[in-house]
Design an enzyme around this catalytic site. Structure first.
Site, mmCIF file in Angstrom:
data_model
loop_
_atom_site.group_PDB
_atom_site.id
_atom_site.type_symbol
_atom_site.label_atom_id
_atom_site.label_comp_id
_atom_site.label_asym_id
_atom_site.label_seq_id
_atom_site.Cartn_x
_atom_site.Cartn_y
_atom_site.Cartn_z
ATOM 1 N N GLU A 18 -47.601 -11.052 -9.247
ATOM 2 C CA GLU A 18 -47.552 -11.393 -7.828
ATOM 3 C C GLU A 18 -46.425 -12.378 -7.531
ATOM 4 O O GLU A 18 -45.748 -12.267 -6.506
ATOM 5 C CB GLU A 18 -48.901 -11.979 -7.388
ATOM 6 C CG GLU A 18 -49.106 -12.028 -5.893
ATOM 7 C CD GLU A 18 -49.289 -10.657 -5.258
ATOM 8 O OE1 GLU A 18 -49.590 -10.611 -4.057
ATOM 9 O OE2 GLU A 18 -49.143 -9.630 -5.946
ATOM 10 N N ASP A 59 -42.520 -9.876 5.402
ATOM 11 C CA ASP A 59 -41.908 -8.621 4.948
ATOM 12 C C ASP A 59 -41.926 -7.503 5.972
ATOM 13 O O ASP A 59 -40.884 -6.929 6.326
ATOM 14 C CB ASP A 59 -42.578 -8.155 3.647
ATOM 15 C CG ASP A 59 -44.102 -8.111 3.728
ATOM 16 O OD1 ASP A 59 -44.661 -8.638 4.705
ATOM 17 O OD2 ASP A 59 -44.724 -7.559 2.809
ATOM 18 N N GLU A 92 -45.145 -1.236 -3.764
ATOM 19 C CA GLU A 92 -43.790 -1.443 -3.250
ATOM 20 C C GLU A 92 -42.688 -0.939 -4.182
ATOM 21 O O GLU A 92 -41.684 -0.388 -3.716
ATOM 22 C CB GLU A 92 -43.577 -2.931 -2.936
ATOM 23 C CG GLU A 92 -44.232 -3.403 -1.659
ATOM 24 C CD GLU A 92 -45.732 -3.572 -1.784
ATOM 25 O OE1 GLU A 92 -46.431 -3.628 -0.743
ATOM 26 O OE2 GLU A 92 -46.230 -3.655 -2.926
ATOM 27 N N GLU A 112 -54.241 -6.409 9.194
ATOM 28 C CA GLU A 112 -54.752 -5.523 8.157
ATOM 29 C C GLU A 112 -55.484 -4.331 8.762
ATOM 30 O O GLU A 112 -55.332 -3.189 8.301
ATOM 31 C CB GLU A 112 -55.674 -6.285 7.204
ATOM 32 C CG GLU A 112 -54.996 -7.373 6.389
ATOM 33 C CD GLU A 112 -54.110 -6.813 5.274
ATOM 34 O OE1 GLU A 112 -54.076 -5.587 5.098
ATOM 35 O OE2 GLU A 112 -53.452 -7.610 4.590
ATOM 36 N N THR A 130 -45.992 0.714 7.182
ATOM 37 C CA THR A 130 -46.009 -0.189 6.033
ATOM 38 C C THR A 130 -47.195 0.084 5.122
ATOM 39 O O THR A 130 -47.223 -0.386 3.984
ATOM 40 C CB THR A 130 -46.029 -1.658 6.501
ATOM 41 O OG1 THR A 130 -45.685 -2.519 5.407
ATOM 42 C CG2 THR A 130 -47.395 -2.048 7.056
#
Length: 576
Positions: A370, A277, A391, A137, A474
């Site tokens: 989610e 992902d 996304e 993160e 990302t």
């Protein structure tokens, strides 16, 4: 287009933004959608500044805004920390949301606020804090945000931070990168998921991490090495990535969680959602950014495996990495990035199919929950929330760039309307706790500023990209594709990867690899240009499709299934 038997169809190279990709300003004026796009651009601009200004007023310099109570949370130490363990006592934030906003400010043309933010960070930000943070993160949000902003600040075309910028953001990024390195000191080279910014790896630290956590570091750390000349950052990330790839199953599938000390898998079920992902995303984009052949080979193998074992019509379920058998039939909101990735590799038809299913789920609930159980067509009982994720907007942006189909503008408008209707409050934008009741949660995530607003803005106004060649991390931070960052290309690519490029003057034969452009992005259907195949496509050995064995047959471009040799001696999809 001619293709190598071994390297597939579309060289997965990102957005070469040029006159061949974007319509001229005159065409934009003539477009019946131009007024709609200008209106929606301003709506998104209002959204961004409503979120940004409330953060600056009520939360800065803390990490994130709590919009319902108009207060703050120092959340950098909480990201990925579901059990809220080892929280610091004296940590007062690192201006996370400001860092995440930097490139968005530039894209929206607010150089004045960008310069003000850079000055404050240069004078006040420090990472010498007793705070245990999630490596993944912090890498994608903070390190990526600083590196991207440094590049934007030194871009002569922007003329930013005139006379006052002396690489302060790069110095901060290098300081942070050095603090990351102790996490990689493991027998496997796979990094710990957690690192204390001041003291390194704490005693008895957990050895569990995710596939994304150790396989999605290469863009930011690789860029840091290229900018500083210090190879340690890229070497550490690359060693971890190669070790992770060596742990794949015989089906070229990877699990979700693993142990960084033993190098053994903990969770064998996998998919394209949470925990995995960005691993696929970074294989693709690392090849685009650095031109390293290994990344392409890894991505192509991984992509073929995903299409074979996870795909079910337009959906992607989860499966056991060892057997390929389905485990969980569920949609997760993070999976919505996949159509955007498929656009980059030329699989636009498959991208459109999946994207439309996500849009249908969005329309059903007003946002994307989610988790949604595909086999029961119902919400997951405990994961009904929507934390302002980007996304779907991201994939909508990519698909519009590839097709110029105005339907995607309508999708973007629907997303903007939903966000304003359900999540906008006086103090900013709040996450949705329960999509069935639209009950809100007191949290405005930094990625709403870094990604959600950014991709929506670019959908309606891509002028920032004209004449530039960027890839987005990302977390939505732009990094330039520079020839100096690329390794020398193998000569074998040059004669075997031709594509036809439509320039303003003429159609000319050119190497897609040497032009650093994905044909799927640069060439749209129509205008006499042949359609582009998908990344999974491998041509048959002979142009007439004759064969003597299955080994002479390739992989079908539409289904990504292996072709076989018939008794009559022709390659095709003979075996169902």
């Amino acid at each position: 287009m001619l293709f190598s038997r071994y390297y597939g169809t579309c060289l997965i190279l990102f957005l070469l933004v040029s006159s061949t990709l974007f319509a001229s300003s005159m065409a934009q004026l003539d477009s019946p959608w131009a007024a709609k796009k200008r209106h929606m651009r301003e709506e998104v601009r209002k959204m961004f500044y409503h979120a940004y200004e409330n953060y600056m007023k009520h939360a800065f310099p803390h990490d994130e805004l709590k919009p319902l109570t108009k207060s703050f949370t120092d959340s950098l130490s909480e990201l990925g920390n579901l059990k809220l363990e080892h929280l610091p006592e004296n940590y007062n934030g690192s201006a996370l949301s400001l860092i995440e906003s930097l490139s968005s400010l530039v894209i929206m043309g607010n150089n004045t606020e960008f310069e003000r933010a850079v000055r404050w960070l240069s004078e006040n930000l420090t990472f010498n804090v007793d705070a245990r943070i999630n490596l993944f993160e912090c890498n994608i949000r903070v390190l990526g945000g600083l590196i991207s902003a440094h590049i934007l600040a030194t871009d002569s075309a922007n003329r930013l931070v005139q006379g006052s910028y002396k690489n302060q953001l790069l110095n901060l990024a290098e300081d942070l990168g050095r603090r990351f390195l102790p996490a990689f000191a493991t027998p496997t080279g796979l990094p710990y998921a957690w690192i204390n910014l001041k003291y390194g790896v704490i005693e008895n630290e957990t050895t569990e991490t995710s596939t994304s956590g150790c396989g999605s570091l290469i863009l930011e750390m690789g860029a840091l090495s290229r900018l500083t000349g210090d190879p340690r950052y890229e070497s550490a990330a690359l060693r971890a990535l190669r070790k992770l790839w060596s742990m794949r199953s015989s089906l070229n599938l990877l699990g979700t969680t693993l142990d960084v000390i033993t190098g053994e898998w903990i969770e064998y079920s996998s998919g394209i959602g949470a925990g995995v992902d960005s691993f696929y995303e970074y294989l693709c984009k690392a090849y685009i950014l650095f031109g390293k052949e290994d990344y392409w080979r890894m991505f192509q193998s991984a992509y073929l495996a995903v299409q074979k074992y996870f795909r079910h019509g337009p959906w992607y379920h989860e499966a056991d990495m060892r057997t390929g058998k389905a485990t969980y039939w569920q949609l997760t909101s993070l999976q919505a990035f996949w159509p955007g990735l498929q656009v980059l590799v030329g699989d636009v038809a498959a991208a459109n199919s999946s994207h439309r299913e996500f849009v249908n789920v969005w329309k059903k609930f007003g946002v994307i929950p989610e988790r949604y159980l595909l086999d029961h067509q119902m919400l997951h009982p405990t994961e009904k929330y929507y934390p302002l994720r980007p996304e779907l907007a991201e994939s909508t942006f990519y698909l519009y760039q590839a097709t110029k189909d105005p339907w995607y503008i309508q999708v973007g408008e629907s997303i903007v309307n939903s966000l304003n209707s359900y999540t906008k409050v006086e103090g900013g934008f709040a996450s949705v706790r329960d999509v069935t009741t639209m009950q809100l949660e007191d949290h405005q995530h930094s990625f709403f500023l870094a990604e959600t607003c950014k991709y929506l803005y670019l959908l309606f106004d891509d002028s920032f990209l004209v004449g530039r060649n960027y890839i987005f991390t990302t977390e939505g931070h732009p990094l330039p594709i520079l020839s100096s960052w690329h390794e020398r290309l193998p000569e074998t690519y040059i004669p075997t990867n031709w594509t036809y490029a439509k320039s303003e003057q003429q159609t000319r034969r050119a190497s897609a690899m040497s032009r650093q452009v994905c044909p799927a992005m640069a060439l749209r259907s129509g205008h006499g240009v042949q359609p582009i195949e998908s990344a999974c496509h491998i041509t048959d050995s002979r142009a007439d499709h004759r064969c003597f064995s299955d080994e002479e047959c390739g992989v079908d471009s539409t289904t990504c299934r292996r072709r076989s040799c018939s008794m009559a001696g022709y390659c095709g999809l003979w075996i169902l």
